[in-house]
Design an enzyme around this catalytic site. Structure first.
Site, mmCIF file in Angstrom:
data_model
loop_
_atom_site.group_PDB
_atom_site.id
_atom_site.type_symbol
_atom_site.label_atom_id
_atom_site.label_comp_id
_atom_site.label_asym_id
_atom_site.label_seq_id
_atom_site.Cartn_x
_atom_site.Cartn_y
_atom_site.Cartn_z
ATOM 1 N N ASP A 32 1.279 11.049 1.061
ATOM 2 C CA ASP A 32 1.900 11.525 -0.043
ATOM 3 C C ASP A 32 1.036 12.370 -0.834
ATOM 4 N N CYS A 157 3.324 2.061 -7.244
ATOM 5 C CA CYS A 157 2.276 3.179 -6.879
ATOM 6 C C CYS A 157 2.732 4.615 -7.574
ATOM 7 N N HIS A 193 -10.275 11.031 5.626
ATOM 8 C CA HIS A 193 -9.025 10.851 5.863
ATOM 9 C C HIS A 193 -8.001 9.947 5.368
ATOM 10 N N ASP A 216 -15.263 -1.794 -8.073
ATOM 11 C CA ASP A 216 -14.636 -2.117 -6.794
ATOM 12 C C ASP A 216 -15.358 -3.540 -6.369
ATOM 13 N N GLY A 235 -8.776 -8.286 -9.574
ATOM 14 C CA GLY A 235 -7.626 -8.706 -10.588
ATOM 15 C C GLY A 235 -8.063 -8.751 -11.845
ATOM 16 N N ASP A 461 15.443 7.379 9.220
ATOM 17 C CA ASP A 461 14.281 7.519 9.506
ATOM 18 C C ASP A 461 14.001 8.197 10.422
ATOM 19 N N ARG A 617 -5.418 0.459 3.136
ATOM 20 C CA ARG A 617 -4.839 1.626 3.805
ATOM 21 C C ARG A 617 -5.916 2.137 4.893
ATOM 22 N N HIS A 687 -2.504 -3.279 4.953
ATOM 23 C CA HIS A 687 -1.018 -3.088 4.482
ATOM 24 C C HIS A 687 -0.451 -2.535 5.756
HETATM 25 N N1 LIG Z 1 -5.292 7.208 5.735
HETATM 26 C C1 LIG Z 1 -4.614 6.635 4.698
HETATM 27 N N2 LIG Z 1 -4.556 7.202 3.442
HETATM 28 C C2 LIG Z 1 -3.909 6.898 2.519
HETATM 29 C C3 LIG Z 1 -2.659 5.845 2.720
HETATM 30 C C4 LIG Z 1 -2.647 5.406 3.790
HETATM 31 O O1 LIG Z 1 -1.884 4.431 4.052
HETATM 32 N N3 LIG Z 1 -3.584 5.777 4.763
HETATM 33 N N4 LIG Z 1 -1.930 5.691 1.397
HETATM 34 C C5 LIG Z 1 -2.201 6.719 0.423
HETATM 35 C C6 LIG Z 1 -1.724 5.788 -0.599
HETATM 36 S S1 LIG Z 1 0.105 5.649 -0.841
HETATM 37 C C7 LIG Z 1 -2.050 5.207 -1.685
HETATM 38 S S2 LIG Z 1 -1.505 4.505 -2.883
HETATM 39 C C8 LIG Z 1 -3.580 5.562 -1.925
HETATM 40 C C9 LIG Z 1 -4.595 4.190 -2.013
HETATM 41 O O2 LIG Z 1 -5.799 4.390 -1.686
HETATM 42 P P1 LIG Z 1 -6.611 3.713 -2.703
HETATM 43 O O3 LIG Z 1 -6.601 4.079 -4.060
HETATM 44 O O4 LIG Z 1 -8.111 4.063 -2.200
HETATM 45 O O5 LIG Z 1 -6.470 2.222 -2.602
HETATM 46 P P2 LIG Z 1 -6.756 1.055 -1.779
HETATM 47 O O6 LIG Z 1 -7.160 1.605 -0.361
HETATM 48 O O7 LIG Z 1 -5.605 0.014 -1.960
HETATM 49 O O8 LIG Z 1 -7.930 0.177 -2.407
HETATM 50 C C10 LIG Z 1 -8.916 0.792 -3.070
HETATM 51 C C11 LIG Z 1 -10.115 -0.187 -3.536
HETATM 52 O O9 LIG Z 1 -9.578 -0.932 -4.372
HETATM 53 C C12 LIG Z 1 -10.682 -2.053 -4.237
HETATM 54 N N5 LIG Z 1 -9.874 -3.340 -4.937
HETATM 55 C C13 LIG Z 1 -9.213 -4.471 -4.510
HETATM 56 N N6 LIG Z 1 -8.719 -5.014 -5.515
HETATM 57 C C14 LIG Z 1 -9.467 -4.650 -6.495
HETATM 58 C C15 LIG Z 1 -9.121 -4.896 -7.897
HETATM 59 O O10 LIG Z 1 -8.676 -5.888 -8.293
HETATM 60 N N7 LIG Z 1 -9.676 -4.060 -8.883
HETATM 61 C C16 LIG Z 1 -10.600 -3.004 -8.423
HETATM 62 N N8 LIG Z 1 -11.057 -2.298 -9.410
HETATM 63 N N9 LIG Z 1 -10.644 -2.599 -7.207
HETATM 64 C C17 LIG Z 1 -9.939 -3.428 -6.210
HETATM 65 C C18 LIG Z 1 -10.621 -2.100 -2.703
HETATM 66 O O11 LIG Z 1 -11.740 -2.828 -2.224
HETATM 67 C C19 LIG Z 1 -10.747 -0.805 -2.343
HETATM 68 O O12 LIG Z 1 -12.056 -0.383 -1.961
HETATM 69 O O13 LIG Z 1 -4.149 5.844 -0.490
HETATM 70 C C20 LIG Z 1 -3.462 6.975 -0.005
HETATM 71 N N10 LIG Z 1 -4.243 7.538 1.063
HETATM 72 N N1 LIG Z 2 3.324 -5.489 0.776
HETATM 73 C C1 LIG Z 2 3.136 -4.080 0.427
HETATM 74 N N2 LIG Z 2 3.773 -3.085 -0.293
HETATM 75 C C2 LIG Z 2 3.595 -1.933 -0.313
HETATM 76 C C3 LIG Z 2 2.275 -1.724 -0.661
HETATM 77 C C4 LIG Z 2 1.292 -2.596 0.097
HETATM 78 O O1 LIG Z 2 -0.074 -2.465 -0.043
HETATM 79 N N3 LIG Z 2 1.774 -3.793 0.214
HETATM 80 N N4 LIG Z 2 1.853 -0.301 -0.829
HETATM 81 C C5 LIG Z 2 2.686 0.275 -1.945
HETATM 82 C C6 LIG Z 2 2.451 1.904 -1.904
HETATM 83 S S1 LIG Z 2 0.872 1.988 -2.585
HETATM 84 C C7 LIG Z 2 3.125 2.688 -1.628
HETATM 85 S S2 LIG Z 2 2.880 4.193 -1.875
HETATM 86 C C8 LIG Z 2 4.606 2.521 -0.945
HETATM 87 C C9 LIG Z 2 4.795 3.246 0.170
HETATM 88 O O2 LIG Z 2 6.167 3.244 0.660
HETATM 89 P P1 LIG Z 2 6.763 4.259 1.500
HETATM 90 O O3 LIG Z 2 6.067 5.582 1.353
HETATM 91 O O4 LIG Z 2 8.116 4.052 1.577
HETATM 92 O O5 LIG Z 2 6.146 3.989 2.976
HETATM 93 P P2 LIG Z 2 6.598 3.095 4.297
HETATM 94 O O6 LIG Z 2 7.408 1.955 3.656
HETATM 95 O O7 LIG Z 2 5.788 2.945 5.155
HETATM 96 O O8 LIG Z 2 7.943 3.966 5.000
HETATM 97 C C10 LIG Z 2 7.886 5.278 5.404
HETATM 98 C C11 LIG Z 2 8.846 5.369 6.351
HETATM 99 O O9 LIG Z 2 9.199 6.808 6.336
HETATM 100 C C12 LIG Z 2 9.383 7.227 7.795
HETATM 101 N N5 LIG Z 2 8.970 8.757 7.777
HETATM 102 C C13 LIG Z 2 7.922 9.422 7.853
HETATM 103 N N6 LIG Z 2 7.950 10.669 7.826
HETATM 104 C C14 LIG Z 2 9.433 10.818 7.799
HETATM 105 C C15 LIG Z 2 10.186 11.941 7.712
HETATM 106 O O10 LIG Z 2 9.575 13.085 7.690
HETATM 107 N N7 LIG Z 2 11.703 11.770 7.572
HETATM 108 C C16 LIG Z 2 11.982 10.511 7.502
HETATM 109 N N8 LIG Z 2 13.644 10.602 7.303
HETATM 110 N N9 LIG Z 2 11.378 9.425 7.543
HETATM 111 C C17 LIG Z 2 10.055 9.510 7.673
HETATM 112 C C18 LIG Z 2 8.402 6.457 8.384
HETATM 113 O O11 LIG Z 2 8.344 6.485 9.704
HETATM 114 C C19 LIG Z 2 8.320 5.173 7.695
HETATM 115 O O12 LIG Z 2 9.092 4.211 8.446
HETATM 116 O O13 LIG Z 2 4.697 1.148 -0.478
HETATM 117 C C20 LIG Z 2 4.114 0.150 -1.566
HETATM 118 N N10 LIG Z 2 4.503 -1.184 -1.163
HETATM 119 MO MO LIG Z 3 0.630 4.393 -2.511
#
Ligand SMILES: Nc1nc2c(c(=O)[nH]1)N[C@H]1C(S)=C(S)[C@@H](COP(=O)(O)OP(=O)(O)OC[C@H]3O[C@@H](n4cnc5c(=O)[nH]c(N)nc54)[C@H](O)[C@@H]3O)O[C@H]1N2
Ligand SMILES: Nc1nc2c(c(=O)[nH]1)N[C@H]1C(S)=C(S)[C@@H](COP(=O)(O)OP(=O)(O)OC[C@H]3O[C@@H](n4cnc5c(=O)[nH]c(N)nc54)[C@H](O)[C@@H]3O)O[C@H]1N2
Ligand SMILES: [Mo]
Ligand code: SF4
Length: 745
Positions: A32, A157, A193, A216, A235, A461, A617, A687
């Site tokens: 994202d 998020c 990454h 953290d 938390g 999807d 992640r 996750h």
């Molecule tokens: N490769 C890869 N990159 C991604 C994503 C992915 O799925 N894959 N997802 C993207 C998305 S949507 C998001 S939201 C970001 C999230 O990415 P980040 O913001 O890095 O979030 P997390 O990896 O969920 O956790 C980050 C840190 O929070 C710490 N943590 C856990 N609980 C707590 C708490 O209660 N308090 C504090 N202060 N720290 C805590 C964990 O130990 C961890 O090191 O990454 C993005 N980047």
């Molecule tokens: N239980 C739980 N729930 C969470 C989180 C968690 O840590 N735990 N994290 C939260 C966070 S930080 C975020 S950012 C959200 C993320 O939520 P989303 O961004 O909605 O991520 P996903 O649910 O993985 O869904 C992405 C879907 O989009 C599809 N997709 C990928 N590329 C394309 C495309 O180009 N076109 C179309 N049509 N589809 C595509 C993929 O195949 C996949 O099925 O989830 C949140 N929900």
């Molecule tokens: Mo996210």
């Protein structure tokens, strides 16, 4: 794993195929953060390679998920035809139908649901960044029809952060990382990454002398390189921030002029902060009081400082207070909308924002008030947006300002409850676009019951997911190399980035824009969807700039207005008082505590001794995606649960052993990874795990084996009060050894 991916020979053939095209600019949507990259095609018009940006400042913004786009986009399992369910729901048996037939049938069935139960019986879930071309077209149709029940992953998020930030100062700022002298990461952990541009930005700031403070429970990658690391209990972020304010107020490290001229509620806030002496904060967070004070001083006395957004406070029981405390810290230290601080990006004047395309005035106030969450957890619903409308218009010129899509949405937990039980009213049609809904919110068992109880489910999807398996219709979506698009950082930034189509989508693949346009026409709202193509709609969006999409593409790769600071001196803040509301009048009017506070999540017990935090992640995947992409899956073949060596030794667990983690709400199976880096007593859970290779052999391709969404409940006592956010950061769990589940890669 039963790998349907490329063979090594095929990969070599792909890499050496001749390029027929010069590189074009694309915006990667595999995660994202939306890096702008370049892409080329081979002699057959197929995507050949992903290349970095030619601008040296952006060239490092690329990761191995982005470069795997050819493997993802050409994957043999890509959906190419519309599918209609023929077996029982979830049985994964399908008939291929045409796009036109699918749209016609969906429209008829949706009309029937609305006729029987009212428009609020139709809900939509999407996160929007991967489908890119939605452009508010979903909410436009929902608003025309009269349904307020739109939910999104952004409720967990950044979207919810945007809504909570607006309570305090009427906008959601972006950190000026490149110019800052201090960066505070509340858990946020960008890596090479993972959110690569943010990682690069932090490294650049460090090179220019910025200090980094990380909070953290784990020695994360960012913590390893930080100037200070506060290893707090999961938390407890809100209590930590209250402790920082205690130091900042007691030692008079705040910006007195800014507080006097631009803040309301300082005395009330100060009285609340006095309830958190450092001994209390130390007891809550587990961090030494001297270290807390040192960090607060480092932040408050830095020449400039920023607190980048973090998902960690978005997903806690004290989320609203935690997010507000970041806002308050930014304000009282004089870092708001200041160079090197946290800056408000005004809407790009050359671009029609999504909020305007949504037609939020088309839905009646009575229907808006039916939005699930409106009365109970209103902060990111229409209710708060209505209260802020005048202030938004005054300062930003947009009444329904919508940042990161998160400023007027329904509450997911309440929606799934309504879908499951009919309380407070039935919801019987559910659409999910680019969102693997089943695994992407808390309480997966409830989501399954909710989906099983629908009359109509539609999924768009690019692959068959566990959510899609539960649908009545599955429609094939396009990918970022197959569409023209302009990325606008979701109204959080104001830069426009060009993304050009370089490949023609095959089969019956359609953009998300085309899905909504066709459905709107079939539902009788065609006059509000006058655009034949996505380029027509982009022309409309660019019309304030006097340029068409073709002209934009011919002349620019990006466009952003020059940076401007301290804009509030001209306009005031977009809050009811026009000031930064340390004491929130909106929370007060909504009947919640107007001052921030710390609320403890459920405590570990003798039976469930660990504090679990979920949401890791993994580098090779974005959220629930890519487990079917061999080049990525091989980097992270199985889910891991992380544990401290002392805990592992006491409970006699070995590294690499498979375990079952149980909470009151469900259990997951994963492999144990023993790491010094984690705080004792804590477990870290990934996750988004399901197993595409188990399709046909396990219920919903193993969606209930390792998904963190089963672990976390969402009854009202477990939710943040003001937003209804679930508590993913520190809930009780226990571990037992198990055998490795059969059939997993
Ligand atoms: N490769 C890869 N990159 C991604 C994503 C992915 O799925 N894959 N997802 C993207 C998305 S949507 C998001 S939201 C970001 C999230 O990415 P980040 O913001 O890095 O979030 P997390 O990896 O969920 O956790 C980050 C840190 O929070 C710490 N943590 C856990 N609980 C707590 C708490 O209660 N308090 C504090 N202060 N720290 C805590 C964990 O130990 C961890 O090191 O990454 C993005 N980047
Ligand atoms: N239980 C739980 N729930 C969470 C989180 C968690 O840590 N735990 N994290 C939260 C966070 S930080 C975020 S950012 C959200 C993320 O939520 P989303 O961004 O909605 O991520 P996903 O649910 O993985 O869904 C992405 C879907 O989009 C599809 N997709 C990928 N590329 C394309 C495309 O180009 N076109 C179309 N049509 N589809 C595509 C993929 O195949 C996949 O099925 O989830 C949140 N929900
Ligand atoms: Mo996210
Ligand atoms: S960080 Fe990687 S996956 Fe995310 S947008 Fe950039 S290249 Fe794509």
């Amino acid at each position: 794993m039963t790998d349907t991916d490329f063979t090594a020979d095929e990969l070599v053939a792909m890499a050496s195929a001749p390029e027929a095209s010069p590189a074009k600019h694309v915006v990667c949507s595999i995660c994202d953060i939306g890096c702008q990259l370049r892409a080329t095609t081979d002699g057959d018009g197929k995507l050949h390679k992903i290349l970095p940006h030619e601008d040296p400042f952006q060239a490092g913004n690329i990761c191995f998920k982005g470069t795997a786009a050819p493997q993802i986009h050409h994957h043999p399992d890509r959906l190419r035809t519309a599918l209609k369910r023929v077996g029982a729901r979830g049985e994964d048996r399908w008939e291929e139908i045409s796009h036109d037939q699918a749209i016609a049938e969906i429209a008829e069935r949706l009309k029937a649901v609305i006729a029987e139960h009212g428009p609020e019986a139709w809900a939509v879930s999407t996160s929007g960044w991967n489908t890119q071309t939605g452009y508010g077209m979903d909410r436009r149709l929902m608003n025309l029809v009269g349904s307020p029940n739109w939910i999104s992953g952004v409720s967990l998020c950044a979207g919810n952060t945007a809504a909570v930030n607006r309570l305090t100062y009427g906008w959601f700022p972006f950190p000026d990382v490149a110019a800052t002298k201090c960066i505070v990461l509340f858990g946020h952990n960008p890596r090479k990454h993972s959110w690569t541009p943010v990682y690069n930005g932090i490294n650049f700031a460090k090179m220019c002398g910025a200090k980094v403070i990380v909070l953290d429970p784990r020695v994360s990658e960012q913590a390893e390189g930080a100037d200070l690391h506060l290893q707090l209990r999961a938390g407890t972020d809100a209590a930590m921030a209250l402790g920082w304010l205690k130091v900042i107020f007691d030692e008079e490290l705040y910006d007195e002029d800014f507080v006097r001229d631009w803040c309301v509620g300082f005395e009330e806030l100060r009285a609340r902060v006095d309830e958190y002496p450092l001994e209390r904060v130390e007891a809550i967070t587990g961090v030494d009081r001297e270290l807390i004070a040192e960090a607060a001083r480092m932040y408050a006395t830095a020449e400039s400082a920023c607190i980048p957004w973090t998902p960690v406070t978005d997903q806690q029981i004290s989320s609203t207070s935690g997010i507000r405390l970041h806002s308050i810290l930014r304000a009282v230290t004089g870092n708001l909308d200041a160079p090197g601080g946290d800056v408000f990006n005004a809407p790009n004047p050359g671009w029609i924002p999504e909020a305007e395309l949504q037609l939020n005035d088309a839905i009646s106030p009575e229907q808006r008030a039916k939005q699930l969450g409106y009365h109970t957890h209103p902060v990111y619903t229409y209710r708060t947006a209505e209260m802020l409308g005048d202030a938004m218009e005054r300062v930003w010129g947009v009444r329904w300002a919508d940042q990161v899509m998160g400023c007027h949405m329904a509450n997911p937990s309440e929606l799934f409850r309504a879908m499951d039980t009919g309380d407070p009213y039935p919801v019987k049609a559910f659409f999910s676009l680019g969102n693997n809904t089943l695994l992407s919110y808390p309480n997966q068992h409830q989501i399954l019951r909710a989906l099983q109880n629908q009359d109509l489910i539609v999924v768009q999807d690019i692959f068959m997911t566990p959510t899609a398996m539960l649908a009545d219709y599955v429609l094939p979506g396009d990918v970022f190399t197959e569409r023209n698009h302009i990325a606008d950082s979701w109204g959080w930034g104001n830069r426009l980035n060009l993304s050009q189509q370089i490949v023609k989508p095959g089969g019956d693949i359609r953009s998300t824009f085309a899905f909504w346009r066709d459905l709107a026409h079939a539902m009788g709202h065609g006059e509000h969807y006058p655009w034949a193509t996505v380029e027509d709609l982009l022309d409309h969006r660019l019309s304030p700039s006097g340029r068409t999409f073709a002209e934009f593409a011919a002349t620019s790769i990006s466009d952003s207005p020059p940076p401007a600071y301290r804009k509030y001196e001209q306009t005031g803040f977009a809050t009811p008082s026009g000031k930064v509301e340390l004491y929130s009048s909106i929370l007060d009017d909504l009947g919640f505590y107007p001052l921030p506070y710390h609320r403890e999540g459920p405590a570990p017990t003798a039976d469930h001794p660990y504090a679990v935090f979920s949401g890791v992640r993994e580098d090779p995947f974005f959220q629930t995606g890519q487990r079917n992409i061999g080049v990525l899956r091989r980097r992270s073949p199985v889910p891991l649960i992380f544990i401290h060596p002392d805990d592992a030794a006491r409970d006699r667990f070995d590294d690499g052993q498979w375990v079952r983690l149980e909470t009151e709400h469900g259990h997951v199976d994963a492999q144990l990874a023993i790491r010094d880096s984690i705080l004792p007593g804590h477990l870290r859970v990934p996750h988004g795990w399901w197993y595409p290779e188990l399709r046909g052999n396990a219920e919903l391709a193993g969606a209930f084996i390792s998904s963190d969404a089963v672990l976390c409940g969402d009854s009202d006592d477990l939710l943040d009060r003001e937003q209804g956010t679930p508590h993913f950061k520190g809930y009780p769990g226990r571990l037992t050894p198990i055998d490795r589940p059969a059939g997993i890669a």
